[in-house]
Design an enzyme around this catalytic site. Sequence first.
Site, PDB file in Angstrom:
ATOM      1  CB  CYS A   7      -0.931   0.002   1.212  1.00  0.00           C
ATOM      2  SG  CYS A   7      -2.360   1.088   1.008  1.00  0.00           S
ATOM      3  CG  ASP A 124      -3.691   0.198  10.266  1.00  0.00           C
ATOM      4  OD1 ASP A 124      -2.636  -0.170  10.821  1.00  0.00           O
ATOM      5  OD2 ASP A 124      -3.732   1.101   9.422  1.00  0.00           O
TER       6      ASP A 124
END
Length: 211
Positions: A7, A124
């Site tokens: 990412c 996350d």
Amino acid sequence: MIPVKICGITRLADARSAIEVGASAIGFIFYEKSPRVISLENARVISQRLPETVTRVGVFVNSSANFIENAISSIPLGAVQLHGDEAPRFCNQFHIPVLKGIRISNKESLKQMEEYNVDGLLLDSSSIGYYGGTGQTFDWSLLNDRRTELPIILSGGLTPENVLSAIESVSPSAIDVNSGVESAPGLKDSTKMQRLVGHLTNTIDTGFCFG
């Protein structure tokens, strides 16, 4: 090998390096406050120069549905990652796979996982004032109490040094890596990406697809 998303892609060379080492997805971040933010136009230009085999994932934080739809069609995207405070109903209006980012800080935060009906939950670390990309891990043992049938994509502070421990602890369907394979925010390090993916060679392919 377990599916991997790299990412925070901002450069074509980094996207190509990620694909060369075996990433199955790359992420473009469309959040103005991120040091890895990219414009729709630059993401489209990079995307045009990549093979169709890799999934392009757009990462959004509290964006409007119109902006997200524009990104989906103009790049185009294979999946959407909603990493802000989006409500469950908001997440269910798009015609491509949706991943919902959940920030984990304690057992209480696990309850959010039961609220969403999406294609995957990206877990996350939680940090006040940030929506991700902090380079910090969270307490993986919290997920021993998770109650969801949805695929789990593990994120948050993953590096070549800790990725195998993370997978052993959580048994995710896929992993998402950002700052742990960088030389600076938004600049991926091809050696770090190669090392991380190299450690995953003998991990099990879960069959998860990002898009």
